[in-house]
Design a protein around this motif. Structure first.
Motif, PDB file in Angstrom:
ATOM      1  N   GLY A 155     -54.705 -15.823 -18.324  1.00 22.39           N
ATOM      2  CA  GLY A 155     -55.526 -15.281 -19.401  1.00 22.39           C
ATOM      3  C   GLY A 155     -56.259 -16.321 -20.219  1.00 22.39           C
ATOM      4  O   GLY A 155     -56.745 -16.012 -21.309  1.00 22.39           O
TER       5      GLY A 155
ATOM      6  N   ARG B 102     -55.403 -15.583 -29.328  1.00 22.75           N
ATOM      7  CA  ARG B 102     -54.090 -15.440 -28.685  1.00 22.75           C
ATOM      8  C   ARG B 102     -53.600 -14.002 -28.741  1.00 22.75           C
ATOM      9  O   ARG B 102     -53.014 -13.491 -27.779  1.00 22.75           O
ATOM     10  CB  ARG B 102     -53.073 -16.361 -29.354  1.00 22.75           C
ATOM     11  CG  ARG B 102     -53.346 -17.835 -29.108  1.00 22.75           C
ATOM     12  CD  ARG B 102     -52.435 -18.677 -29.970  1.00 22.75           C
ATOM     13  NE  ARG B 102     -52.678 -20.098 -29.774  1.00 22.75           N
ATOM     14  CZ  ARG B 102     -52.017 -20.853 -28.897  1.00 22.75           C
ATOM     15  NH1 ARG B 102     -51.087 -20.316 -28.144  1.00 22.75           N
ATOM     16  NH2 ARG B 102     -52.307 -22.133 -28.773  1.00 22.75           N
TER      17      ARG B 102
ATOM     18  N   ARG C  67     -55.403 -12.081 -26.156  1.00 22.48           N
ATOM     19  CA  ARG C  67     -54.892 -12.382 -24.812  1.00 22.48           C
ATOM     20  C   ARG C  67     -53.602 -11.617 -24.553  1.00 22.48           C
ATOM     21  O   ARG C  67     -53.432 -11.010 -23.493  1.00 22.48           O
ATOM     22  CB  ARG C  67     -54.651 -13.887 -24.643  1.00 22.48           C
ATOM     23  CG  ARG C  67     -53.934 -14.214 -23.339  1.00 22.48           C
ATOM     24  CD  ARG C  67     -53.881 -15.684 -23.044  1.00 22.48           C
ATOM     25  NE  ARG C  67     -53.170 -16.465 -24.033  1.00 22.48           N
ATOM     26  CZ  ARG C  67     -53.015 -17.779 -23.973  1.00 22.48           C
ATOM     27  NH1 ARG C  67     -53.537 -18.448 -22.966  1.00 22.48           N
ATOM     28  NH2 ARG C  67     -52.353 -18.418 -24.914  1.00 22.48           N
ATOM     29  N   TYR C  68     -52.681 -11.645 -25.504  1.00 22.83           N
ATOM     30  CA  TYR C  68     -51.396 -10.967 -25.334  1.00 22.83           C
ATOM     31  C   TYR C  68     -51.620  -9.476 -25.083  1.00 22.83           C
ATOM     32  O   TYR C  68     -51.071  -8.896 -24.146  1.00 22.83           O
ATOM     33  CB  TYR C  68     -50.526 -11.194 -26.578  1.00 22.83           C
ATOM     34  CG  TYR C  68     -49.118 -10.662 -26.461  1.00 22.83           C
ATOM     35  CD1 TYR C  68     -48.782  -9.400 -26.947  1.00 22.83           C
ATOM     36  CD2 TYR C  68     -48.115 -11.433 -25.877  1.00 22.83           C
ATOM     37  CE1 TYR C  68     -47.486  -8.927 -26.850  1.00 22.83           C
ATOM     38  CE2 TYR C  68     -46.819 -10.963 -25.777  1.00 22.83           C
ATOM     39  CZ  TYR C  68     -46.509  -9.710 -26.273  1.00 22.83           C
ATOM     40  OH  TYR C  68     -45.223  -9.247 -26.175  1.00 22.83           O
TER      41      TYR C  68
ATOM     42  N   MET D 256     -53.241  -8.846 -21.625  1.00 23.30           N
ATOM     43  CA  MET D 256     -52.360  -9.096 -20.481  1.00 23.30           C
ATOM     44  C   MET D 256     -51.371  -7.952 -20.293  1.00 23.30           C
ATOM     45  O   MET D 256     -50.875  -7.734 -19.194  1.00 23.30           O
ATOM     46  CB  MET D 256     -51.590 -10.413 -20.665  1.00 23.30           C
ATOM     47  CG  MET D 256     -52.448 -11.656 -20.729  1.00 23.30           C
ATOM     48  SD  MET D 256     -53.405 -11.968 -19.236  1.00 23.30           S
ATOM     49  CE  MET D 256     -52.091 -12.377 -18.109  1.00 23.30           C
TER      50      MET D 256
ATOM     51  N   GLN E 205     -51.426 -14.374 -11.019  1.00 27.81           N
ATOM     52  CA  GLN E 205     -51.867 -13.217 -11.824  1.00 27.81           C
ATOM     53  C   GLN E 205     -51.388 -11.918 -11.181  1.00 27.81           C
ATOM     54  O   GLN E 205     -50.887 -11.031 -11.858  1.00 27.81           O
ATOM     55  CB  GLN E 205     -53.390 -13.233 -11.943  1.00 27.81           C
ATOM     56  CG  GLN E 205     -53.981 -12.029 -12.664  1.00 27.81           C
ATOM     57  CD  GLN E 205     -53.691 -12.033 -14.143  1.00 27.81           C
ATOM     58  OE1 GLN E 205     -54.182 -12.874 -14.888  1.00 27.81           O
ATOM     59  NE2 GLN E 205     -52.883 -11.084 -14.591  1.00 27.81           N
TER      60      GLN E 205
ATOM     61  N   LYS F 181     -42.922  -9.304 -18.534  1.00 25.59           N
ATOM     62  CA  LYS F 181     -44.260  -9.787 -18.896  1.00 25.59           C
ATOM     63  C   LYS F 181     -44.236 -10.374 -20.298  1.00 25.59           C
ATOM     64  O   LYS F 181     -44.839 -11.409 -20.574  1.00 25.59           O
ATOM     65  CB  LYS F 181     -45.275  -8.642 -18.857  1.00 25.59           C
ATOM     66  CG  LYS F 181     -45.744  -8.268 -17.479  1.00 25.59           C
ATOM     67  CD  LYS F 181     -46.764  -7.141 -17.565  1.00 25.59           C
ATOM     68  CE  LYS F 181     -47.324  -6.854 -16.175  1.00 25.59           C
ATOM     69  NZ  LYS F 181     -47.945  -5.508 -16.108  1.00 25.59           N
ATOM     70  N   GLU F 182     -43.542  -9.710 -21.213  1.00 24.28           N
ATOM     71  CA  GLU F 182     -43.530 -10.157 -22.606  1.00 24.28           C
ATOM     72  C   GLU F 182     -42.929 -11.544 -22.739  1.00 24.28           C
ATOM     73  O   GLU F 182     -43.465 -12.395 -23.463  1.00 24.28           O
ATOM     74  CB  GLU F 182     -42.739  -9.174 -23.457  1.00 24.28           C
ATOM     75  CG  GLU F 182     -43.476  -7.866 -23.674  1.00 24.28           C
ATOM     76  CD  GLU F 182     -42.802  -7.058 -24.751  1.00 24.28           C
ATOM     77  OE1 GLU F 182     -43.452  -6.835 -25.788  1.00 24.28           O
ATOM     78  OE2 GLU F 182     -41.641  -6.670 -24.559  1.00 24.28           O
TER      79      GLU F 182
ATOM     80  N   LEU G  92     -45.296 -14.105 -21.351  1.00 22.66           N
ATOM     81  CA  LEU G  92     -46.434 -14.323 -22.237  1.00 22.66           C
ATOM     82  C   LEU G  92     -46.052 -15.156 -23.446  1.00 22.66           C
ATOM     83  O   LEU G  92     -46.762 -16.090 -23.822  1.00 22.66           O
ATOM     84  CB  LEU G  92     -47.011 -12.981 -22.688  1.00 22.66           C
ATOM     85  CG  LEU G  92     -47.769 -12.207 -21.616  1.00 22.66           C
ATOM     86  CD1 LEU G  92     -48.131 -10.808 -22.126  1.00 22.66           C
ATOM     87  CD2 LEU G  92     -49.033 -12.950 -21.203  1.00 22.66           C
TER      88      LEU G  92
ATOM     89  N   VAL H 194     -46.723 -18.701 -21.586  1.00 23.05           N
ATOM     90  CA  VAL H 194     -48.159 -18.734 -21.852  1.00 23.05           C
ATOM     91  C   VAL H 194     -48.445 -19.216 -23.275  1.00 23.05           C
ATOM     92  O   VAL H 194     -49.243 -20.127 -23.478  1.00 23.05           O
ATOM     93  CB  VAL H 194     -48.795 -17.348 -21.609  1.00 23.05           C
ATOM     94  CG1 VAL H 194     -50.284 -17.371 -21.908  1.00 23.05           C
ATOM     95  CG2 VAL H 194     -48.558 -16.910 -20.169  1.00 23.05           C
ATOM     96  N   GLU H 195     -47.791 -18.611 -24.265  1.00 21.10           N
ATOM     97  CA  GLU H 195     -48.031 -19.019 -25.660  1.00 21.10           C
ATOM     98  C   GLU H 195     -47.263 -20.279 -26.034  1.00 21.10           C
ATOM     99  O   GLU H 195     -47.567 -20.890 -27.060  1.00 21.10           O
ATOM    100  CB  GLU H 195     -47.630 -17.889 -26.635  1.00 21.10           C
ATOM    101  CG  GLU H 195     -48.487 -16.650 -26.534  1.00 21.10           C
ATOM    102  CD  GLU H 195     -49.939 -16.927 -26.862  1.00 21.10           C
ATOM    103  OE1 GLU H 195     -50.222 -17.896 -27.598  1.00 21.10           O
ATOM    104  OE2 GLU H 195     -50.815 -16.197 -26.364  1.00 21.10           O
TER     105      GLU H 195
END
Lengths: 90, 161
Positions: free
Chosen positions: A59, B14, B17-18, B21, B100, B111-112, B115, B119-120
């Protein structure tokens, strides 16, 4: 794998933390010692690194999008000349 | 108050994005972010400066997501749009698309954690606070998610032989 104290799962957790820079200096040193003593751990790191980097990039293109006007408006900022991502504003 | 709003503005990409996604539909995702902003602004006076604004906003966003999901009776896992386009070299693009696609198959609770943590880059403790679960749960879900992604990619490679 033998000669180290990790199960496969906890080794993968340690490697993920290592790749993400979450380990303390002491933990880093311990892992690096283990890598030196167990070459297969290095192979495991290489296998996981690509996946970890791809996850970190999920993303990423969304971050670069111009912010929709209604979100800026919700912050009372839609008239701000310096608003983030101003270029593509509709 | 203006300083707090400036901080929120910095977190907007951000948050978007969250939401995107998890929800996939970009219009619905941005509507959820807007709802989150309205709530955050309403509660702004109670936010303590110097504490973790990002975790605070993500907690509000997450609550917004799940309230909306219950209202709409739709799963957050529904895919309504193709994945976002990937730039870069051919091989690199393929690898990103694979991860992805693997991510898209994960259950929402996995997923959470992916993320928030991968990701974060949130600390485990902050992710745990956002999700309202113990740190150990975050770690085990994340470990499971990584395993599932790897299994998906390995199966992918087998099919391509």
């Amino acid at each position: 794998m033998a000669h180290h104290s990790f199960s496969q799962d906890s080794l993968d957790v340690a490697i993920s933390d290592y790749l993400a820079g979450r380990l303390s200096d002491a933990e880093n040193k311990r892992l690096e010692t283990m890598i030196a003593e167990n070459p297969e751990v290095r192979l495991r790191i290489d296998a996981l690194r690509e996946q970890e980097e791809a996850l970190q990039a999920l993303g990423a293109d969304i971050l670069d999008e111009p912010l929709p006007g209604h979100l800026l408006a919700a912050l009372g900022l839609d008239d701000e000349p310096g608003s983030h991502g101003n270029e593509g504003r509709r | 108050m203006e300083e707090k709003k400036r901080q929120i503005l910095e977190e907007l990409p951000r948050l978007r994005r969250y939401a995107r996604m998890l929800v996939r539909d970009s219009v619905r995702a941005d509507d959820l972010v807007q709802e989150c902003l309205v709530k955050a602004i309403a509660a702004l006076a109670s936010f303590q400066p110097g504490t973790n604004m990002r975790a605070w906003l993500f907690t509000i966003l997450r609550n917004t997501l799940y309230n909306e999901t219950k209202r709409a009776r739709r799963s957050v896992e529904q895919s309504e749009e193709p994945v976002s386009a990937v730039s870069g070299g051919q091989e690199e693009a393929l690898a990103m698309r694979d991860v992805q696609r693997a991510f898209d198959t994960l259950p929402a609770i996995q997923k959470e954690v992916v993320l928030l943590v991968a990701v974060e880059g949130m600390e485990y403790e902050d992710a745990a606070a956002v999700l309202g679960v113990p740190v150990g749960t975050v770690k085990s879900r994340l470990s499971r998610a990584r395993q599932d992604i790897r299994a998906f990619l390995d199966a992918d490679k087998q099919r391509d032989r």
